[in-house]
Write a protein that holds these residues in place. Structure first.
Motif, PDB file in Angstrom:
ATOM      1  N   UNK A  41       0.858  -1.180   0.000  1.00  0.00           N
ATOM      2  CA  UNK A  41       0.000   0.000   0.000  1.00  0.00           C
ATOM      3  C   UNK A  41       0.896   1.232   0.000  1.00  0.00           C
ATOM      4  N   UNK A  42       0.614   2.236  -0.815  1.00  0.00           N
ATOM      5  CA  UNK A  42       1.471   3.434  -0.859  1.00  0.00           C
ATOM      6  C   UNK A  42       1.618   4.068   0.534  1.00  0.00           C
ATOM      7  N   UNK A  43       2.800   4.578   0.822  1.00  0.00           N
ATOM      8  CA  UNK A  43       3.054   5.195   2.119  1.00  0.00           C
ATOM      9  C   UNK A  43       2.163   6.412   2.344  1.00  0.00           C
ATOM     10  N   UNK A  44       1.810   7.096   1.272  1.00  0.00           N
ATOM     11  CA  UNK A  44       0.942   8.255   1.388  1.00  0.00           C
ATOM     12  C   UNK A  44      -0.520   7.907   1.563  1.00  0.00           C
ATOM     13  N   UNK A  45      -0.838   6.628   1.627  1.00  0.00           N
ATOM     14  CA  UNK A  45      -2.211   6.183   1.782  1.00  0.00           C
ATOM     15  C   UNK A  45      -2.807   5.741   0.457  1.00  0.00           C
ATOM     16  N   UNK A  46      -3.791   4.861   0.508  1.00  0.00           N
ATOM     17  CA  UNK A  46      -4.423   4.386  -0.718  1.00  0.00           C
ATOM     18  C   UNK A  46      -4.937   2.976  -0.552  1.00  0.00           C
ATOM     19  N   UNK A  64      -3.898  -9.707  15.035  1.00  0.00           N
ATOM     20  CA  UNK A  64      -3.717  -8.616  15.988  1.00  0.00           C
ATOM     21  C   UNK A  64      -3.108  -9.133  17.281  1.00  0.00           C
ATOM     22  N   UNK A  65      -2.622  -8.211  18.069  1.00  0.00           N
ATOM     23  CA  UNK A  65      -2.145  -8.515  19.412  1.00  0.00           C
ATOM     24  C   UNK A  65      -2.825  -7.559  20.372  1.00  0.00           C
ATOM     25  N   UNK A  66      -2.616  -7.778  21.647  1.00  0.00           N
ATOM     26  CA  UNK A  66      -3.246  -6.922  22.665  1.00  0.00           C
ATOM     27  C   UNK A  66      -2.852  -5.462  22.493  1.00  0.00           C
ATOM     28  N   UNK A  67      -1.605  -5.233  22.095  1.00  0.00           N
ATOM     29  CA  UNK A  67      -1.119  -3.863  21.979  1.00  0.00           C
ATOM     30  C   UNK A  67      -1.072  -3.357  20.548  1.00  0.00           C
ATOM     31  N   UNK A  68      -1.448  -4.201  19.588  1.00  0.00           N
ATOM     32  CA  UNK A  68      -1.462  -3.771  18.186  1.00  0.00           C
ATOM     33  C   UNK A  68      -2.703  -4.344  17.517  1.00  0.00           C
ATOM     34  N   UNK A  69      -3.748  -3.522  17.437  1.00  0.00           N
ATOM     35  CA  UNK A  69      -5.016  -3.966  16.875  1.00  0.00           C
ATOM     36  C   UNK A  69      -5.076  -3.791  15.359  1.00  0.00           C
ATOM     37  N   UNK A  70      -3.999  -3.269  14.755  1.00  0.00           N
ATOM     38  CA  UNK A  70      -3.925  -3.058  13.300  1.00  0.00           C
ATOM     39  C   UNK A  70      -5.145  -2.267  12.825  1.00  0.00           C
ATOM     40  N   UNK A  71      -5.494  -1.236  13.582  1.00  0.00           N
ATOM     41  CA  UNK A  71      -6.670  -0.444  13.242  1.00  0.00           C
ATOM     42  C   UNK A  71      -6.473   0.394  11.982  1.00  0.00           C
ATOM     43  N   UNK A  72      -5.239   0.571  11.560  1.00  0.00           N
ATOM     44  CA  UNK A  72      -4.971   1.397  10.386  1.00  0.00           C
ATOM     45  C   UNK A  72      -5.346   0.711   9.081  1.00  0.00           C
ATOM     46  N   UNK A  73      -5.490  -0.610   9.093  1.00  0.00           N
ATOM     47  CA  UNK A  73      -5.754  -1.373   7.875  1.00  0.00           C
ATOM     48  C   UNK A  73      -7.245  -1.699   7.769  1.00  0.00           C
ATOM     49  N   UNK A  74      -7.818  -1.404   6.575  1.00  0.00           N
ATOM     50  CA  UNK A  74      -9.236  -1.679   6.329  1.00  0.00           C
ATOM     51  C   UNK A  74      -9.370  -2.686   5.201  1.00  0.00           C
ATOM     52  N   UNK A  75     -10.220  -3.688   5.417  1.00  0.00           N
ATOM     53  CA  UNK A  75     -10.523  -4.685   4.391  1.00  0.00           C
ATOM     54  C   UNK A  75     -11.886  -4.381   3.801  1.00  0.00           C
ATOM     55  N   UNK A  87     -10.756  -8.400  -3.318  1.00  0.00           N
ATOM     56  CA  UNK A  87     -10.564  -7.992  -1.934  1.00  0.00           C
ATOM     57  C   UNK A  87      -9.601  -6.810  -1.920  1.00  0.00           C
ATOM     58  N   UNK A  88     -10.067  -5.700  -1.359  1.00  0.00           N
ATOM     59  CA  UNK A  88      -9.276  -4.458  -1.361  1.00  0.00           C
ATOM     60  C   UNK A  88      -8.766  -4.136   0.035  1.00  0.00           C
ATOM     61  N   UNK A  89      -7.495  -3.779   0.120  1.00  0.00           N
ATOM     62  CA  UNK A  89      -6.848  -3.376   1.361  1.00  0.00           C
ATOM     63  C   UNK A  89      -6.576  -1.871   1.294  1.00  0.00           C
ATOM     64  N   UNK A  90      -7.018  -1.138   2.310  1.00  0.00           N
ATOM     65  CA  UNK A  90      -6.864   0.320   2.315  1.00  0.00           C
ATOM     66  C   UNK A  90      -6.229   0.781   3.612  1.00  0.00           C
ATOM     67  N   UNK A  91      -5.488   1.886   3.515  1.00  0.00           N
ATOM     68  CA  UNK A  91      -4.842   2.456   4.709  1.00  0.00           C
ATOM     69  C   UNK A  91      -4.617   3.940   4.499  1.00  0.00           C
ATOM     70  N   UNK A  92      -4.717   4.726   5.564  1.00  0.00           N
ATOM     71  CA  UNK A  92      -4.388   6.150   5.463  1.00  0.00           C
ATOM     72  C   UNK A  92      -2.880   6.326   5.361  1.00  0.00           C
ATOM     73  N   UNK A  93      -2.424   7.542   5.189  1.00  0.00           N
ATOM     74  CA  UNK A  93      -0.987   7.791   5.076  1.00  0.00           C
ATOM     75  C   UNK A  93      -0.285   7.372   6.364  1.00  0.00           C
TER      76      UNK A  93
END
Length: 504
Positions: A41-46, A64-75, A87-93
């Protein structure tokens, strides 16, 4: 370039190469296949899209782990049907590079998909720069370990000439958690760490750091005697190993009135420092002792804490209210009659002798306390605008009280440990001196063997309370009591008055 930088770059390269292949399936599973098992995924988001081909329905989940819920990644979807699905993977910058793993399950098989967004860039910084930096950015910072507060997860404080930073979690040499002691890090050591900066309730911190280097201090505290001194005072001894040019220590300003240095003895690399503490007429007290040495060019430190018990006076509320404002610690037990602030624990506490305001109870919101509970606290006599109150209160014990109807209490087993708050109409008074009476609620009635003015009442304090309060037949009475039986007939005993409503 370090290997850990090369590895993400390799993954990114493979991901990009794989993504360019037209409809090429790189999975070897028959049940579920993907057009690419590496997603960049581009570093600038996409967003990046792959094709999932399955023989049956499938589900997707982020690892995920207790301290890393990977909330930045959207399926785009967490489920799919047989056949081909995009299946599309999206993330903010992203401020720095980050990775994740997604699992696709179908037909009893699992396909792993590795996600990468950018490459991790580590910025060397001082503590002040880390604290001012954005959350999520990875920093490398060096300083001295000045305090360790948790030896399982590795929570401690790192200090340099620009400030102090809280470290929330430290990974071991294999990247594991809950293994802090394996690192051998001690107060006074110089240490370099790497990790992401975050914030907790607005306070900057670094989370799950990796230790890059530890430079052991030339002085350390090996052990102490009498870490908790008695109220009457005594001697505190610190045993140190010192590989520098002598050892020195100063009494902190907050302890100079009651603590002094008795002696400093050195033999080779061993040093023994003794302190004398005066008798304590106030509350609990303590201080931090910092020991210094030098190699001729640099100052090295280590520290330990010394604590002394204070005089705690067990008192009724009335005795507490009559006491002078000061640092003396009082132990009070009573019923919570009102909670004025549920966040800080500002409440009213009542026993048989009276009621007082408590200006906050330490960690109150984590205790689950409620009106009616019987608590024991320790705190100082204070006042606000001439009104007495308890300050710096610490909770010592809790007796939980459960609200219940008379019908519910009748079904409960006899127990001197379980307290109930019961409300009912007084139908008759069998003994006005001790407050023996009958309470009725709906079709249920129970005998109350004793109604006392409050928690802690003994002897004559238990007598004639009904008359003093003007309580009579027909009134609605709320009491706190335990359930018992007399000749197999259920009853409430040792009732603690909470409130009443007059029938007239």
């Amino acid at each position: 370039m370090k290997l850990k930088y090369l590895f993400p770059l390799f993954i990114a390269t493979v991901a990009l190469m794989t993504g360019c292949a037209d409809e090429e399936s790189v999975s070897l599973l028959d049940e579920i296949q993907v057009s690419s098992s590496y997603v960049a995924i581009p570093e600038g988001g996409g967003s990046t899209t792959i094709t999932v081909t399955a023989q049956d329905s499938w589900t997707a989940e982020k690892v995920t782990t207790e301290k890393n819920k990977v909330e930045w990644l959207t399926l785009s979807s967490a489920t799919g049907s047989a056949g081909e699905t995009e299946l599309t993977f999206s993330a903010p910058s992203a401020i720095d590079g980050r990775t994740a793993e997604v699992l696709l399950h179908s037909g009893g098989k699992t396909q792993r998909i590795n996600i990468i967004q950018g490459l991790t860039k580590i910025s060397e910084a001082r503590v002040a720069e880390v604290k001012a930096g954005p959350d999520g950015k990875t920093f490398r910072v060096s300083g001295v370990c000045t305090s360790i507060v948790n030896t399982e997860y590795g929570n401690w404080y790192l200090t340099d000439e620009t400030g102090t930073l809280y470290i929330y979690g430290t990974l071991d040499k294999k990247g594991g958690t809950k293994n802090f002691l394996s690192l051998g890090l001690e107060v006074g050591d110089e240490v370099t760490v790497e990790g992401p900066k975050s914030s907790y309730k607005g306070d900057p911190q670094m989370v799950n750091v990796t230790v890059i280097k530890i430079n052991k201090s030339l002085v350390r505290v090996d052990s102490v005697e009498n870490e908790m001194l008695p109220v009457e005072g005594g001697e505190f001894t610190a045993y140190l190993t010192c590989k520098g040019q002598g050892v020195s220590v100063e009494i902190p300003e907050d302890a100079k009135s009651w603590l002094s240095i008795s002696s400093i003895q050195s033999a080779g690399t061993n040093a023994v420092v003794k302190f004398k503490a005066a008798a304590n007429t106030g509350g609990d007290r303590g201080t931090t002792l910092v020991f210094h040495t030098t190699d001729g060019a640099k100052d090295y430190t280590t520290e330990t804490t010394l604590n002394q018990k204070g005089a705690i006076v067990k008192a009724s509320v009335a005795e507490f209210l009559a006491a002078a404002v000061g640092d003396t610690q009082y132990r009070l037990t009573g019923v919570i009659t009102n909670i004025a602030n549920a966040t800080y624990g500002n409440l009213y506490l009542r026993d048989f002798s009276g009621e007082t305001y408590v200006y906050g109870v330490k960690d109150f919101k984590d205790k689950g306390l409620k009106v009616g509970d019987i608590i024991t606290i320790v705190g100082k006599r204070a006042e606000y605008k001439g009104t007495p109150q308890v300050a710096s209160a610490v909770l010592e014990s809790i007796i939980p009280v459960t609200a219940a109807t008379i019908a519910e209490v009748l079904t409960k087993p006899d127990s001197s440990q379980d307290y109930y708050m019961v409300t009912g109409e007084i139908t008759s008074i069998a003994d006005a001196v001790y407050g023996n009476l009958y309470l009725k609620d709906g079709d249920s009635e129970i005998y109350l063997y004793g109604c006392h003015p409050g928690y802690g009442a003994t002897g004559d304090f238990r007598k004639n309370f009904l008359a003093a309060k003007g309580i009579k037949v027909g009134d609605i009475l709320t009491v706190i009591a335990t359930k018992s039986s007399y000749k197999e007939v259920p009853q409430l005993i040792n009732g603690i008055y909470f409130s009443h409503e007059s029938a007239q």
